[in-house]
Design a protein around this motif. Structure first.
Motif, PDB file in Angstrom:
ATOM      1  N   GLN A  44       0.859  -1.184   0.000  1.00  0.00           N
ATOM      2  CA  GLN A  44       0.000   0.000   0.000  1.00  0.00           C
ATOM      3  C   GLN A  44       0.894   1.232   0.000  1.00  0.00           C
ATOM      4  O   GLN A  44       1.906   1.281   0.705  1.00  0.00           O
ATOM      5  CB  GLN A  44      -0.902   0.051   1.251  1.00  0.00           C
ATOM      6  N   ASP A  45       0.465   2.244  -0.768  1.00  0.00           N
ATOM      7  CA  ASP A  45       1.230   3.489  -0.769  1.00  0.00           C
ATOM      8  C   ASP A  45       0.756   4.385   0.375  1.00  0.00           C
ATOM      9  O   ASP A  45      -0.085   3.978   1.188  1.00  0.00           O
ATOM     10  CB  ASP A  45       1.167   4.174  -2.137  1.00  0.00           C
ATOM     11  N   GLN A  47      -1.226   6.789   0.454  1.00  0.00           N
ATOM     12  CA  GLN A  47      -2.650   7.112   0.432  1.00  0.00           C
ATOM     13  C   GLN A  47      -3.527   5.881   0.678  1.00  0.00           C
ATOM     14  O   GLN A  47      -4.747   5.977   0.634  1.00  0.00           O
ATOM     15  CB  GLN A  47      -3.044   7.746  -0.910  1.00  0.00           C
ATOM     16  N   GLY A  48      -2.903   4.733   0.910  1.00  0.00           N
ATOM     17  CA  GLY A  48      -3.656   3.508   1.165  1.00  0.00           C
ATOM     18  C   GLY A  48      -4.068   2.759  -0.092  1.00  0.00           C
ATOM     19  O   GLY A  48      -4.807   1.783  -0.017  1.00  0.00           O
ATOM     20  N   ARG A  49      -3.580   3.193  -1.244  1.00  0.00           N
ATOM     21  CA  ARG A  49      -3.895   2.502  -2.504  1.00  0.00           C
ATOM     22  C   ARG A  49      -3.039   1.257  -2.637  1.00  0.00           C
ATOM     23  O   ARG A  49      -1.848   1.266  -2.286  1.00  0.00           O
ATOM     24  CB  ARG A  49      -3.629   3.417  -3.702  1.00  0.00           C
ATOM     25  N   ALA A  50      -3.629   0.190  -3.155  1.00  0.00           N
ATOM     26  CA  ALA A  50      -2.869  -1.025  -3.438  1.00  0.00           C
ATOM     27  C   ALA A  50      -1.929  -0.746  -4.605  1.00  0.00           C
ATOM     28  O   ALA A  50      -2.345  -0.188  -5.632  1.00  0.00           O
ATOM     29  CB  ALA A  50      -3.807  -2.179  -3.766  1.00  0.00           C
ATOM     30  N   VAL A  51      -0.661  -1.100  -4.426  1.00  0.00           N
ATOM     31  CA  VAL A  51       0.342  -0.910  -5.467  1.00  0.00           C
ATOM     32  C   VAL A  51       1.144  -2.200  -5.601  1.00  0.00           C
ATOM     33  O   VAL A  51       1.249  -2.983  -4.668  1.00  0.00           O
ATOM     34  CB  VAL A  51       1.295   0.272  -5.146  1.00  0.00           C
ATOM     35  N   PRO A 110      -0.688   3.078   6.135  1.00  0.00           N
ATOM     36  CA  PRO A 110      -0.405   4.131   5.158  1.00  0.00           C
ATOM     37  C   PRO A 110      -0.280   5.512   5.809  1.00  0.00           C
ATOM     38  O   PRO A 110       0.533   6.327   5.375  1.00  0.00           O
ATOM     39  CB  PRO A 110      -1.601   4.050   4.208  1.00  0.00           C
TER      40      PRO A 110
END
Length: 185
Positions: A44-45, A47-51, A110
């Motif tokens: 997770q980056d 911002q909490g986005r899956a990467v 995050p």
């Protein structure tokens, strides 16, 4: 006869106070030059986005920093040392290379990553620093795959609620192979 002249010298046993603590026997960095990092690992980056780890690779070398964001001492020193080294380079993060910091503590969030990133990007103070320096978190499985591939061995010390770990950073090729291990701070 004196020791060194025909008779072996007898060494005194190591006092318990000087013996290596048991938890440190499984802690260290195994240099694995040429090893492929698991670019399919999901993290997770800030911002909490899956990467996917691989999205930071492909076109430029990557400086990989394994540090947990709530570490009371050593990880901050490693990140400070990384910042100091990057500031003297003529190359810029986000242009000629990427910096990817990944927490090896699955409890880090995050929000912890964003809080840790902000002062480093501010101190780095170069155009592109925000987009070239990434602070990621992940679950236990993803962290284990990445740290294992990098040769980074650490242990959680239940008695103090912290990780025992070594210090160093890794440099990887654009295709995700380890090309350098820089030990210490």
């Amino acid at each position: 006869a004196r020791p060194g002249f025909g008779q072996p010298e007898r060494l005194a046993p190591t006092p318990p106070s000087m013996a290596k603590p048991a938890i440190l026997k499984d802690v260290g960095i195994d240099q694995r030059l040429g090893a492929q990092l698991p670019l399919d690992v999901i993290l997770q980056d800030e911002q909490g986005r899956a990467v996917r780890l691989g999205q930071y690779f492909g076109t430029r070398p990557v400086v990989l920093v394994l540090a947990y964001y709530n570490c009371p001492m050593l990880c901050t020193q490693v990140l400070n040392g990384t910042l100091s080294a990057l500031r003297v380079l003529s190359f810029d993060a986000g242009k000629q290379f990427e910096v990817v910091a990944v927490s090896f503590d699955p409890r880090d969030t995050p929000a912890d990553a964003a809080a840790k990133k902000a002062p480093y990007v501010k101190e780095y103070n170069r155009p592109g620093g925000e987009s070239g320096w990434h602070f990621l978190t992940g679950g236990p499985g993803s962290i284990a795959r990445l740290t294992s591939a990098a040769g980074f061995r650490y242990k959680f010390d239940e008695s103090i609620g912290q990780f025992a770990h070594a210090s160093g950073i890794f440099v990887a090729t654009p295709d995700g192979r380890l090309s350098r291990t820089l030990f210490g701070i």
